[in-house]
Design an enzyme around this catalytic site. Structure first.
Site, PDB file in Angstrom:
ATOM      1  CB  SER A  40      -1.027  28.809 -11.435  1.00 47.02           C
ATOM      2  OG  SER A  40      -1.654  27.825 -10.637  1.00 47.02           O
TER       3      SER A  40
ATOM      4  CE1 TYR B  90       1.015  31.539  -7.221  1.00 51.71           C
ATOM      5  CE2 TYR B  90      -0.911  30.120  -7.452  1.00 51.71           C
ATOM      6  CZ  TYR B  90       0.430  30.379  -7.704  1.00 51.71           C
ATOM      7  OH  TYR B  90       1.176  29.493  -8.441  1.00 51.71           O
TER       8      TYR B  90
HETATM    9  N1  LIG Z   1       4.979  23.930  -8.079  1.00 49.84           N
HETATM   10  C1  LIG Z   1       3.697  24.004  -8.413  1.00 49.84           C
HETATM   11  O1  LIG Z   1       2.902  23.135  -8.052  1.00 49.84           O
HETATM   12  C2  LIG Z   1       3.215  25.145  -9.286  1.00 49.84           C
HETATM   13  C3  LIG Z   1       1.916  25.055  -9.799  1.00 49.84           C
HETATM   14  C4  LIG Z   1       1.450  26.088 -10.607  1.00 49.84           C
HETATM   15  C5  LIG Z   1       2.253  27.181 -10.882  1.00 49.84           C
HETATM   16  N2  LIG Z   1       3.510  27.243 -10.357  1.00 49.84           N
HETATM   17  C6  LIG Z   1       4.307  28.429 -10.677  1.00 49.84           C
HETATM   18  O2  LIG Z   1       5.593  28.038 -11.103  1.00 49.84           O
HETATM   19  C7  LIG Z   1       6.511  29.077 -10.821  1.00 49.84           C
HETATM   20  C8  LIG Z   1       7.742  28.500 -10.161  1.00 49.84           C
HETATM   21  O3  LIG Z   1       7.380  27.890  -8.943  1.00 49.84           O
HETATM   22  P1  LIG Z   1       8.145  26.623  -8.340  1.00 49.84           P
HETATM   23  O4  LIG Z   1       7.115  25.631  -7.986  1.00 49.84           O
HETATM   24  O5  LIG Z   1       9.265  26.219  -9.208  1.00 49.84           O
HETATM   25  O6  LIG Z   1       8.649  27.247  -6.952  1.00 49.84           O
HETATM   26  P2  LIG Z   1      10.086  27.317  -6.269  1.00 49.84           P
HETATM   27  O7  LIG Z   1       9.840  27.836  -4.899  1.00 49.84           O
HETATM   28  O8  LIG Z   1      10.827  26.045  -6.426  1.00 49.84           O
HETATM   29  O9  LIG Z   1      10.843  28.438  -7.128  1.00 49.84           O
HETATM   30  C9  LIG Z   1      10.453  29.781  -7.083  1.00 49.84           C
HETATM   31  C10 LIG Z   1      11.706  30.635  -7.267  1.00 49.84           C
HETATM   32  O10 LIG Z   1      11.295  32.007  -7.331  1.00 49.84           O
HETATM   33  C11 LIG Z   1      12.183  32.759  -6.531  1.00 49.84           C
HETATM   34  N3  LIG Z   1      11.531  33.983  -6.075  1.00 49.84           N
HETATM   35  C12 LIG Z   1      10.571  34.136  -5.138  1.00 49.84           C
HETATM   36  N4  LIG Z   1      10.266  35.437  -4.994  1.00 49.84           N
HETATM   37  C13 LIG Z   1      11.047  36.120  -5.864  1.00 49.84           C
HETATM   38  C14 LIG Z   1      11.207  37.495  -6.164  1.00 49.84           C
HETATM   39  N5  LIG Z   1      10.492  38.430  -5.530  1.00 49.84           N
HETATM   40  N6  LIG Z   1      12.105  37.853  -7.100  1.00 49.84           N
HETATM   41  C15 LIG Z   1      12.846  36.913  -7.746  1.00 49.84           C
HETATM   42  N7  LIG Z   1      12.748  35.594  -7.490  1.00 49.84           N
HETATM   43  C16 LIG Z   1      11.853  35.208  -6.561  1.00 49.84           C
HETATM   44  C17 LIG Z   1      12.542  31.858  -5.367  1.00 49.84           C
HETATM   45  O11 LIG Z   1      13.737  32.275  -4.719  1.00 49.84           O
HETATM   46  C18 LIG Z   1      12.678  30.516  -6.086  1.00 49.84           C
HETATM   47  O12 LIG Z   1      13.994  30.307  -6.547  1.00 49.84           O
HETATM   48  C19 LIG Z   1       5.760  30.106  -9.981  1.00 49.84           C
HETATM   49  O13 LIG Z   1       5.327  31.157 -10.825  1.00 49.84           O
HETATM   50  C20 LIG Z   1       4.550  29.337  -9.489  1.00 49.84           C
HETATM   51  O14 LIG Z   1       3.447  30.168  -9.224  1.00 49.84           O
HETATM   52  C21 LIG Z   1       4.017  26.246  -9.555  1.00 49.84           C
END
Ligand SMILES: NC(=O)c1ccc[n+]([C@@H]2O[C@H](COP(=O)([O-])OP(=O)(O)OC[C@H]3O[C@@H](n4cnc5c(N)ncnc54)[C@H](O)[C@@H]3O)[C@@H](O)[C@H]2O)c1
Length: 283
Positions: free
Chosen positions: A146, A159
């Site tokens: 991130s 985080y």
């Molecule tokens: N959306 C954003 O703005 C953003 C920005 C920077 C980084 N990210 C990173 O992108 C990645 C995906 O996030 P997203 O935005 O798609 O979120 P999201 O909530 O849509 O998806 C996250 C997924 O991870 C799963 N999950 C959570 N805890 C878990 C665990 N302990 N074991 C297995 N699965 C687990 C959830 O069930 C979900 O399906 C993450 O690493 C997040 O930190 C997202």
């Protein structure tokens, strides 16, 4: 066109958002994909969708905060598909963010759980996946970090530091295994319109405007726009890309920090210059 035929991939957190889109795009490129998620039903749904579209997929219910479950996930995938070439460490426990607002309030349990789910999981999954990739003659690890792991903020201490840890871990793995044919890169997304983020934006619409003012694109990022970079890094198209931390953030961290305030200030000047009777407009 990227061709991943004959490759086997695992995507953690594959039931939603960025992971879901990555699983779908990897499958469209020809890879057999294991959709791993703590949300088993969600993973099944994504796997079924991939199969319905003609792809090969397997759902694996996995809590990445539990090392034995990660080990079982890798073994199950290898026994089902016969090999492993691509690991996308995407899962993070975003439910912990609520408790990770202010350092003075953050309890040790939140800190530890965040690091276990978001950082330790990347080490454990890689540790178990690497022997299979080495046996296959090479592979690619793509970690989803991130921008929070690359700049300071006044919130999300656990985080952000977990994500910063992913960045260095990515580079260490590239150093250690690059000569053996393993590439390891990280993507640093900015705000991405995944379900996790859209919930926040619905509750706080002003945040959407703040981010729109600060990205260098006309729109905010989508899971598909992150997934396409994951597919590139997983593929031979990125064969000379190793140990990189790639920001996919619409340019969020590419400009001077006071850009939005400057633009607002100069917009104010322009408005007052157009005001009736202002000397600047009376040429
Ligand atoms: N959306 C954003 O703005 C953003 C920005 C920077 C980084 N990210 C990173 O992108 C990645 C995906 O996030 P997203 O935005 O798609 O979120 P999201 O909530 O849509 O998806 C996250 C997924 O991870 C799963 N999950 C959570 N805890 C878990 C665990 N302990 N074991 C297995 N699965 C687990 C959830 O069930 C979900 O399906 C993450 O690493 C997040 O930190 C997202």
């Amino acid at each position: 066109m990227v061709d991943l035929s004959g490759r086997v991939a695992i995507v953690t957190g594959g039931a939603s958002g960025i992971g879901r889109s990555a699983a779908q795009q990897l499958a469209r490129a020809g890879a057999a994909v294991a959709v791993a998620d703590i949300n088993g039903e969600g993973a099944e749904e994504v796997a079924r969708g991939i199969q319905a579209a003609g792809g090969d997929a397997l759902a694996v219910t996995t809590d990445v905060a539990q090392p034995p479950q990660i080990e079982s996930m890798v073994e199950r995938v290898v026994s089902h598909f016969g090999a492993l070439h691509i690991l996308c460490n995407n899962a993070a426990d975003l439910s912990l963010l609520e408790r990770d607002r202010d350092l003075l309030q953050t309890d040790i349990e939140t800190w530890n759980k965040t690091w276990e789910a978001d950082l330790r999981s990347v080490m454990v999954a890689s540790k178990h996946a690497l022997p299979h990739m080495l046996a296959a003659g090479g592979g690619a690890i793509v970690n989803v970090s991130s921008v929070d792991g690359a700049s300071g903020d006044n919130t999300r201490f656990a985080y952000a530091t977990a994500k910063a840890g992913i960045n260095v871990l990515t580079q260490c793995m590239a150093v250690a295994y690059g000569k053996s044919g393993i590439r390891c890169n990280a993507i640093l997304p900015g705000l991405v319109l995944s379900p996790a983020a859209t919930d926040t934006l619905e509750a706080h619409p002003a945040i959407r405007e703040i981010f729109l003012e600060n990205v260098l694109t006309p729109h905010l990022g989508t899971p598909e726009e992150i997934a396409s970079v994951i597919v590139f890094l997983a593929s031979d198209a990125a064969s000379y890309v190793n140990g990189q931390l790639i920001r996919v953030d619409g340019g969020l961290l590419s400009h001077v920090p006071h850009l939005a305030q400057h633009e607002k200030y100069f917009a104010t000047l322009a408005t007052s210059a157009e005001a009736p009777g202002d000397g600047a407009t009376s040429a």
